[in-house]
Design a protein around this motif. Structure first.
Motif, PDB file in Angstrom:
ATOM      1  N   LYS A   1     -25.619   7.883  12.500  1.00 16.73           N
ATOM      2  CA  LYS A   1     -24.925   6.518  12.387  1.00 16.73           C
ATOM      3  C   LYS A   1     -23.587   6.541  12.376  1.00 16.73           C
ATOM      4  CE  LYS A   1     -25.986   2.640   9.376  1.00 16.73           C
ATOM      5  NZ  LYS A   1     -26.578   2.347   8.273  1.00 16.73           N
ATOM      6  N   VAL A   2     -22.786   6.035  13.178  1.00 12.94           N
ATOM      7  CA  VAL A   2     -21.517   6.158  13.379  1.00 12.94           C
ATOM      8  C   VAL A   2     -20.777   4.741  13.060  1.00 12.94           C
ATOM      9  CG1 VAL A   2     -19.579   6.336  14.950  1.00 12.94           C
ATOM     10  CG2 VAL A   2     -21.739   7.590  15.290  1.00 12.94           C
ATOM     11  N   LEU A   3     -19.520   4.834  12.334  1.00 10.77           N
ATOM     12  CA  LEU A   3     -18.690   3.676  12.231  1.00 10.77           C
ATOM     13  C   LEU A   3     -17.466   3.683  12.809  1.00 10.77           C
ATOM     14  CD1 LEU A   3     -18.236   1.284  10.466  1.00 10.77           C
ATOM     15  CD2 LEU A   3     -17.103   2.520   8.613  1.00 10.77           C
ATOM     16  N   LEU A   4     -17.165   2.531  13.651  1.00 11.60           N
ATOM     17  CA  LEU A   4     -16.037   2.664  14.308  1.00 11.60           C
ATOM     18  C   LEU A   4     -15.021   1.559  13.543  1.00 11.60           C
ATOM     19  CD1 LEU A   4     -14.221   3.016  16.887  1.00 11.60           C
ATOM     20  CD2 LEU A   4     -15.716   1.183  18.020  1.00 11.60           C
ATOM     21  N   ILE A   5     -13.828   1.958  13.431  1.00 15.83           N
ATOM     22  CA  ILE A   5     -12.753   1.162  12.734  1.00 15.83           C
ATOM     23  C   ILE A   5     -11.753   0.937  13.382  1.00 15.83           C
ATOM     24  CG2 ILE A   5     -11.408   1.134  10.636  1.00 15.83           C
ATOM     25  CD1 ILE A   5     -13.354   2.767   9.145  1.00 15.83           C
ATOM     26  N   SER A   6     -11.278  -0.458  13.794  1.00 19.27           N
ATOM     27  CA  SER A   6     -10.044  -0.690  14.391  1.00 19.27           C
ATOM     28  C   SER A   6      -9.502  -2.293  13.802  1.00 19.27           C
ATOM     29  CB  SER A   6     -10.602  -1.037  15.766  1.00 19.27           C
ATOM     30  OG  SER A   6     -11.316  -1.923  16.168  1.00 19.27           O
ATOM     31  N   ARG A   7      -8.282  -2.847  14.576  1.00 22.65           N
ATOM     32  CA  ARG A   7      -8.135  -4.090  14.046  1.00 22.65           C
ATOM     33  C   ARG A   7      -9.102  -4.822  14.739  1.00 22.65           C
ATOM     34  NH1 ARG A   7      -3.431  -1.424  16.209  1.00 22.65           N
ATOM     35  NH2 ARG A   7      -3.685  -2.640  18.156  1.00 22.65           N
ATOM     36  N   ASN A   8      -9.000  -6.358  14.149  1.00 20.50           N
ATOM     37  CA  ASN A   8      -9.894  -7.262  14.317  1.00 20.50           C
ATOM     38  C   ASN A   8      -9.842  -7.725  15.898  1.00 20.50           C
ATOM     39  OD1 ASN A   8     -11.709  -7.373  11.876  1.00 20.50           O
ATOM     40  ND2 ASN A   8     -10.234  -8.684  10.845  1.00 20.50           N
TER      41      ASN A   8
ATOM     42  N   ASN B   1      -9.991  -2.967   6.274  1.00 20.12           N
ATOM     43  CA  ASN B   1     -10.190  -3.249   4.915  1.00 20.12           C
ATOM     44  C   ASN B   1     -11.289  -2.742   4.324  1.00 20.12           C
ATOM     45  OD1 ASN B   1      -7.779  -4.850   4.588  1.00 20.12           O
ATOM     46  ND2 ASN B   1      -8.661  -6.550   5.802  1.00 20.12           N
ATOM     47  N   VAL B   2     -11.965  -1.875   4.997  1.00 14.01           N
ATOM     48  CA  VAL B   2     -13.332  -1.357   4.481  1.00 14.01           C
ATOM     49  C   VAL B   2     -13.152  -0.652   3.289  1.00 14.01           C
ATOM     50  CG1 VAL B   2     -13.134   0.771   6.069  1.00 14.01           C
ATOM     51  CG2 VAL B   2     -15.279  -0.240   5.381  1.00 14.01           C
TER      52      VAL B   2
ATOM     53  N   ILE C   1      11.801  -1.225  11.730  1.00 15.49           N
ATOM     54  CA  ILE C   1      12.813  -0.596  10.395  1.00 15.49           C
ATOM     55  C   ILE C   1      12.566   0.793  10.296  1.00 15.49           C
ATOM     56  CG2 ILE C   1      11.177  -1.604   8.684  1.00 15.49           C
ATOM     57  CD1 ILE C   1      14.374  -2.361   7.368  1.00 15.49           C
ATOM     58  N   ASP C   2      11.190   1.067  10.458  1.00 17.09           N
ATOM     59  CA  ASP C   2      10.568   2.554  10.143  1.00 17.09           C
ATOM     60  C   ASP C   2       9.761   2.691  11.255  1.00 17.09           C
ATOM     61  OD1 ASP C   2       8.181   1.517   9.314  1.00 17.09           O
ATOM     62  OD2 ASP C   2       8.988   0.872   7.482  1.00 17.09           O
ATOM     63  N   LEU C   3       9.330   4.249  11.178  1.00 17.01           N
ATOM     64  CA  LEU C   3       8.458   4.514  12.061  1.00 17.01           C
ATOM     65  C   LEU C   3       6.905   4.593  11.447  1.00 17.01           C
ATOM     66  CD1 LEU C   3      10.513   7.623  13.689  1.00 17.01           C
ATOM     67  CD2 LEU C   3       9.581   5.537  14.762  1.00 17.01           C
ATOM     68  N   ASN C   4       6.524   4.169  10.090  1.00 20.20           N
ATOM     69  CA  ASN C   4       5.448   3.967   9.889  1.00 20.20           C
ATOM     70  C   ASN C   4       4.164   3.183  10.878  1.00 20.20           C
ATOM     71  OD1 ASN C   4       5.416   5.333   7.233  1.00 20.20           O
ATOM     72  ND2 ASN C   4       6.712   3.483   6.579  1.00 20.20           N
ATOM     73  N   LEU C   5       2.878   3.666  10.528  1.00 23.48           N
ATOM     74  CA  LEU C   5       2.059   2.655  11.136  1.00 23.48           C
ATOM     75  C   LEU C   5       1.955   1.242  10.508  1.00 23.48           C
ATOM     76  CD1 LEU C   5      -0.923   5.372  11.242  1.00 23.48           C
ATOM     77  CD2 LEU C   5       0.362   4.570  13.191  1.00 23.48           C
ATOM     78  N   ARG C   6       1.225   0.287  11.079  1.00 24.98           N
ATOM     79  CA  ARG C   6       1.130  -0.904  10.344  1.00 24.98           C
ATOM     80  C   ARG C   6       0.700  -0.677   8.972  1.00 24.98           C
ATOM     81  NH1 ARG C   6      -0.387  -4.613  14.853  1.00 24.98           N
ATOM     82  NH2 ARG C   6      -0.550  -3.822  16.724  1.00 24.98           N
ATOM     83  N   ILE C   7       1.151  -1.568   8.064  1.00 22.60           N
ATOM     84  CA  ILE C   7       0.690  -1.690   6.736  1.00 22.60           C
ATOM     85  C   ILE C   7      -0.650  -1.354   6.358  1.00 22.60           C
ATOM     86  CG2 ILE C   7       0.655  -2.751   4.464  1.00 22.60           C
ATOM     87  CD1 ILE C   7       3.238  -4.465   5.380  1.00 22.60           C
ATOM     88  N   GLU C   8      -1.626  -2.107   6.943  1.00 20.27           N
ATOM     89  CA  GLU C   8      -3.057  -1.958   7.008  1.00 20.27           C
ATOM     90  C   GLU C   8      -3.713  -0.623   7.437  1.00 20.27           C
ATOM     91  OE1 GLU C   8      -2.960  -4.302  10.660  1.00 20.27           O
ATOM     92  OE2 GLU C   8      -1.777  -4.063   8.922  1.00 20.27           O
ATOM     93  N   GLU C   9      -2.985  -0.057   8.346  1.00 17.03           N
ATOM     94  CA  GLU C   9      -3.301   1.294   8.816  1.00 17.03           C
ATOM     95  C   GLU C   9      -2.975   2.309   7.954  1.00 17.03           C
ATOM     96  OE1 GLU C   9      -3.070   1.305  12.973  1.00 17.03           O
ATOM     97  OE2 GLU C   9      -3.331  -0.868  13.133  1.00 17.03           O
ATOM     98  N   LYS C  10      -1.734   2.192   7.539  1.00 13.46           N
ATOM     99  CA  LYS C  10      -1.164   3.126   6.815  1.00 13.46           C
ATOM    100  C   LYS C  10      -1.868   3.281   5.183  1.00 13.46           C
ATOM    101  CE  LYS C  10       3.378   4.225   4.559  1.00 13.46           C
ATOM    102  NZ  LYS C  10       3.050   4.297   3.313  1.00 13.46           N
ATOM    103  N   TYR C  11      -2.136   2.093   4.775  1.00 14.16           N
ATOM    104  CA  TYR C  11      -2.936   2.092   3.588  1.00 14.16           C
ATOM    105  C   TYR C  11      -4.263   2.721   3.466  1.00 14.16           C
ATOM    106  CZ  TYR C  11      -5.143   0.459  -0.820  1.00 14.16           C
ATOM    107  OH  TYR C  11      -5.787  -0.083  -2.036  1.00 14.16           O
ATOM    108  N   PHE C  12      -4.890   2.405   4.816  1.00 22.34           N
ATOM    109  CA  PHE C  12      -6.276   2.807   5.107  1.00 22.34           C
ATOM    110  C   PHE C  12      -6.240   4.425   5.068  1.00 22.34           C
ATOM    111  CE2 PHE C  12      -9.307   4.990   8.259  1.00 22.34           C
ATOM    112  CZ  PHE C  12     -10.515   4.550   7.557  1.00 22.34           C
ATOM    113  N   PHE C  13      -5.225   5.114   5.724  1.00 18.69           N
ATOM    114  CA  PHE C  13      -5.261   6.454   5.705  1.00 18.69           C
ATOM    115  C   PHE C  13      -4.779   7.098   4.391  1.00 18.69           C
ATOM    116  CE2 PHE C  13      -5.177   5.773  10.535  1.00 18.69           C
ATOM    117  CZ  PHE C  13      -6.247   6.701  10.874  1.00 18.69           C
TER     118      PHE C  13
END
Length: 712
Positions: A404-411, A453-454, A504-516
Motif C-alpha cells: 500500500k502506497v500513499l502519494l502526497i502532493s498539492r491538491n 494536511n494529512v 523573502i526566503d528560501l523555505n518551502l511553501r508553508i504547508e510543505e515545510k510544516y509537513f516535513f
C-alpha cells in the motif's frame, strides 16, 4: 549572400525612416495578426508602421502563446502548419510593400523550448546545468534547431548569461548554476549548435550581472567591483562570444548606479573594444523607455543615450522610434545610426534573408519528434540528482513487497508545475504525479492520494510514502502582468519562482515545510521539483530517499516512471550550494572565504555542497594513472552489473596570487557512460580558456559527487 560593400551601398541609399525601421522591434507580434472566417489578416497598425518606416528590424513573439498574451488553443493556431502560414504571410507582406524588400527577423522566446503551441518544453537551465552533460545537451539542441527552422523562427532568445548571487531571485531557474565556467561552456555549445548552418541567430540574455541585483530583487542595482564582474559575471558571455553569438540582450539592472542600457563603458569600451564582441546588442523590453522620467527628460534623450552606449535594436520601446529627433538635435550622429543598421543587416545577410531563393521551412519536423522526445527525457534524467538513498531504496527493485502506497502532493498539482516560467499551453496533461501513479498501478499495488494536511495516524497505515514537493512557476489567466510580461499580482498564489517572483526566503511553501517538520514514517521517498536551492534540512531528516528532478520538461511523467523502475539513472550533480538554514541566501562554493569564517551563532552553513550527487548503486572507482603539469590520465571503472553514468567535476585552487584566490573553481567536467564492469581511461585537463592551474602553487582534485580525489 551580399558583400559588405553591397550592404554599405544599401545603407547609403536608405532614408532615415528606413534606417530607424531596421533597428526597431516595436510590436507585440501576437497582436499584429488575427483570424476571421479561417483567414489570416494583418492589422492596420502594423501595416501603417511598415508603410512609414519601409520595413522593420525584427518582430517579437508572433507565435507566443501564454497567459500574458492571452493566446491559447481556443483563440490562436490550430496546428503547426498555421504557424508557418502566419510567419510567411507577415514576411511576404513586408517584402511586397516596401522599397528595399528586406524581410524582418522573427524573434521568439526559447528559454527552455519555443514559447508557442505544439512545441516541446525542455528542462530549465537550472536542470540542464546540473546535468553537466555536454553530449546530451548538444543532441537536444540539434533537434531544437530543426524545430525553430520548421516554424520559420530565425532569432531565438535564450537565457544563459546570468549568475544568481542571492538565490531568492525568481529567475534563478533560468541560470545554468552558480559557476560561471559551467555557464560559459553551455553557452558556447548552445551558440555553436543553434547558429550552425546560418539559419537561426541566437540572442543570449542578459548582459551583465543581472543575477547580482540587491536582495535578489529583479532588476535592482548590482553592487560589484571590477574583479567580481570579470571573474563571475563576464565569463558566461565569453563562452558565447568565442562561439560567435549574433545578439546579446542588455540587462535591466544598474551596476554601481549606472543602468546597463546606457552604460557606454560597459557596452562599448569593455564588450566591443576589449572583449571583441562583433554582434548586435538588443535592449530588454521597454528598458529604453524606462529611462524617460528617470534619468532622461524625454524619449529622444533616452534613445540617444542607449544608442550612444552601444544598443543596436530596441524591444517594444517607443523612444527608439524617435531617433530622428535625436539626430536633429545633434545628440547622435548619422554615422552611429548607420553602424547599428549595418550590424542588423549583416546578421540578416548571414541568415540569407537577402537571398530570394532560400527555403526557410527546410524541415518537416514530425519525423524527428520521437527522437527529440527520447533525448529530452534522457537529458532530464542526466540532470536529476539523488540527494539521499538509504538502503538503496531507489530504484524500486522489489515492488511486490509493497502492499500500500500513499502519494502526497498539492491538491492543484498538474503538468504546469513541472515546466518552469516562459511556458506555453500544453496539449498533453500527464504530470509527474501521473507518472508515479502509473508506475505503482502497473505493479498492481494499491496507491492512494492525499495533500500535505494529512495526519500521522493516517500515514502509518501505508508501507511506503511518496511525496512530491518543491517549486512552481505556473502562470494563470487571472494574473496581472507588468508591461514587459513579468508577473505583477495573482489571486491564485501558485508561483514560487519565475520572472517577478522574488521571495523573502528560501523555505518551502508553508504547508510543505510544516509537513516535513512533523511527519513520522520510516519509509518516505521525496521527489523534489526545485527551481532554486531551497532549505530542505527537514526533508533530509525525514526522508529515506530524495530525488531532485528540478523542472524536467513536458515528459516528466515518463521520466519519473523510468527513474523509479531504474531504466534510467539520475546522474546529475548539484549546480548550487544548498544552505542548511534561513538567511544564508548567497552561499556559493567559489567564494573568497578561504579561512571558512562563520557567523558567531551558527556553526554550520552548508547542507549540500556544489557538485554533490549520489546516482544509483555503488560509486565508480577512480585511479590516477599518470600526471603532468597540464593534465592527468585516469581510469574509471563501473564495478556493478548495471549501466552506470558517472559525472566527474575537476576543481582547481590557486595560491599566492592577485586578485586574491577563490576557495576553488571549476576547471573541467565530464559525463562518462559505462556498461556493466566496464573500465575507461580518460584525460582530465587542469587548464581552460579562462584559468591556468599548471603552476606549482595550484591544487587540483576530482569530485564524483561523493568523494574528492586529490590529483596534485
Amino acid at each position: 549572400m551580399l558583400s559588405n560593400i553591397e550592404l554599405k551601398k544599401i545603407i547609403k541609399n536608405m532614408t532615415i525612416e528606413e534606417k530607424i525601421g531596421q533597428i526597431n522591434q516595436p510590436h507585440f507580434g501576437w497582436q499584429i495578426w488575427f483570424k476571421e472566417n479561417n483567414e489570416i489578416y494583418l492589422t492596420n497598425e502594423f501595416k501603417d508602421f511598415i508603410k512609414k518606416f519601409g520595413g522593420v528590424g525584427s518582430i517579437y513573439g508572433v507565435l507566443r502563446t501564454d497567459p500574458w498574451t492571452k493566446k491559447n488553443f481556443e483563440n490562436s493556431f490550430i496546428n503547426e502548419n498555421e504557424q508557418r502560414i502566419v510567419i510567411n504571410k507577415i514576411k511576404e507582406y513586408v517584402i511586397q510593400n516596401t522599397r528595399l524588400k528586406i524581410p524582418p527577423l522573427f524573434s521568439e522566446e526559447v528559454t527552455h523550448g519555443i514559447l508557442t503551441l505544439f512545441s516541446n518544453v525542455l528542462p530549465t537551465n537550472i536542470s540542464i546545468g546540473s546535468s553537466f552533460d555536454k553530449e546530451k545537451f548538444k543532441i537536444v539542441l540539434k533537434y531544437l534547431r530543426k524545430e525553430l527552422i520548421s516554424k520559420g523562427i530565425n532569432l531565438a532568445l535564450f537565457s544563459g548569461l546570468d549568475i544568481p548571487k542571492d538565490k531568492r531571485w525568481g529567475r534563478t531557474e533560468e541560470c545554468f548554476g552558480e559557476d560561471p565556467f559551467l555557464a560559459a561552456i553551455f553557452n558556447n555549445l548552445l551558440v555553436k549548435t543553434i547558429q550552425k548552418d546560418n539559419n537561426v541567430s541566437v540572442c543570449l540574455k542578459h548582459f551583465v550581472a543581472y543575477g547580482s541585483s540587491e536582495e535578489g530583487k529583479n532588476g535592482l542595482n548590482s553592487i560589484i567591483g571590477n574583479n567580481e564582474l570579470k571573474e563571475i559575471h563576464i565569463k558566461p558571455a565569453l563562452g558565447a562570444i568565442k562561439a560567435g553569438v549574433d545578439f546579446m540582450m542588455v540587462a535591466y539592472n544598474e551596476i554601481d548606479g549606472i543602468p546597463c542600457i546606457v552604460n557606454k563603458e560597459l557596452l562599448t569600451n569593455l564588450l566591443r573594444k576589449k572583449l571583441k564582441y562583433k554582434g548586435a546588442l538588443m535592449a530588454d523590453g521597454f528598458a529604453i523607455d524606462a529611462m524617460t522620467g528617470y534619468i532622461c527628460k524625454n524619449d529622444y534623450e533616452s534613445a540617444s543615450m542607449a544608442l550612444n552606449a552601444g544598443v543596436d535594436i530596441s524591444l517594444w520601446d517607443k523612444s527608439f522610434i524617435n531617433l530622428e529627433q535625436a539626430i536633429n538635435k545633434n545628440l547622435i550622429k548619422m554615422s552611429q545610426l548607420d553602424e547599428s543598421v549595418h550590424r542588423i543587416l549583416s546578421i540578416k545577410n548571414k541568415l540569407g534573408l537577402f537571398d530570394k531563393n532560400k527555403n526557410y521551412n527546410v524541415f518537416e519536423f514530425d519525423k524527428f519528434k520521437e527522437n527529440y522526445k527520447k533525448n529530452i527525457i534522457e537529458l532530464a534524467a542526466s540532470a536529476s540528482v539523488v540527494l539521499k538513498n538509504e538502503n538503496s531504496l531507489l530504484p524500486i527493485k522489489n515492488p511486490d513487497k509493497i502492499k500500500k502506497v500513499l502519494l502526497i502532493s498539492r491538491n492543484d498539482y498538474d503538468i504546469y508545475d513541472q515546466l518552469g516560467d516562459y511556458t506555453s499551453f500544453q496539449n498533453k496533461t500527464e504530470s509527474i504525479l501521473d507518472g508515479v501513479l502509473k508506475f505503482f498501478k502497473n505493479q498492481n499495488i494499491c496507491i492512494e492520494q492525499s495533500n500535505f494536511n494529512v495526519k500521522n495516524d493516517f500515514i502509518k497505515k501505508y508501507d511506503l510514502v511518496i511525496v512530491i514537493s518543491g517549486d512552481s512557476s505556473k502562470r494563470n489567466f487571472d494574473a496581472e502582468f507588468l508591461e514587459n510580461g513579468a508577473l505583477k499580482t495573482s489571486k491564485i498564489k501558485t508561483m514560487t519562482s519565475g520572472e517577478g517572483v522574488d521571495e523573502i526566503d528560501l523555505n518551502l511553501r508553508i504547508e510543505e515545510k510544516y509537513f516535513f517538520e512533523n511527519v513520522k514514517h520510516d519509509k518516505i521517498i521525496t521527489i523534489l521539483t526545485l527551481a532554486k536551492p531551497r532549505i530542505i534540512t527537514d526533508v533530509v531528516n525525514k526522508s529515506k530517499s530524495i530525488l531532485n528532478i528540478g523542472y524536467p520538461g513536458n515528459y516528466g511523467n515518463e521520466l519519473i516512471f523510468k527513474l523509479l523502475e531504474g531504466s534510467l539513472e539520475p546522474s546529475g550533480r548539484l549546480n548550487h550550494t544548498f544552505p542548511i538554514r534561513e538567511n544564508l541566501n548567497s552561499l556559493t562554493y567559489n567564494n573568497k572565504n578561504v579561512k571558512d569564517y562563520k557567523y558567531f551563532n551558527n556553526d554550520s552553513e552548508i547542507l549540500f555542497e556544489f557538485g554533490y550527487g549520489l546516482g544509483y548503486g555503488e560509486p565508480t572507482k577512480i585511479k590516477i594513472l599518470s600526471l603532468d603539469l597540464n593534465k592527468a590520465y585516469i581510469s574509471i571503472k563501473n564495478n556493478t552489473n548495471i549501466n552506470k553514468v558517472e559525472t566527474l567535476l575537476i576543481f582547481g585552487k590557486k595560491e599566492f596570487c592577485l586578485p586574491t584566490p577563490r576557495k576553488s573553481e571549476l576547471v573541467d567536467f565530464k559525463k562518462i557512460r559505462l556498461k556493466p564492469f566496464e573500465e575507461k581511461k580518460i584525460t582530465v585537463k587542469f587548464n581552460n580558456v579562462f584559468e591556468k592551474y599548471n603552476d606549482l602553487n595550484s591544487s587540483i582534485w576530482i569530485f564524483n559527487g561523493i568523494n574528492k580525489i586529490k590529483v596534485k
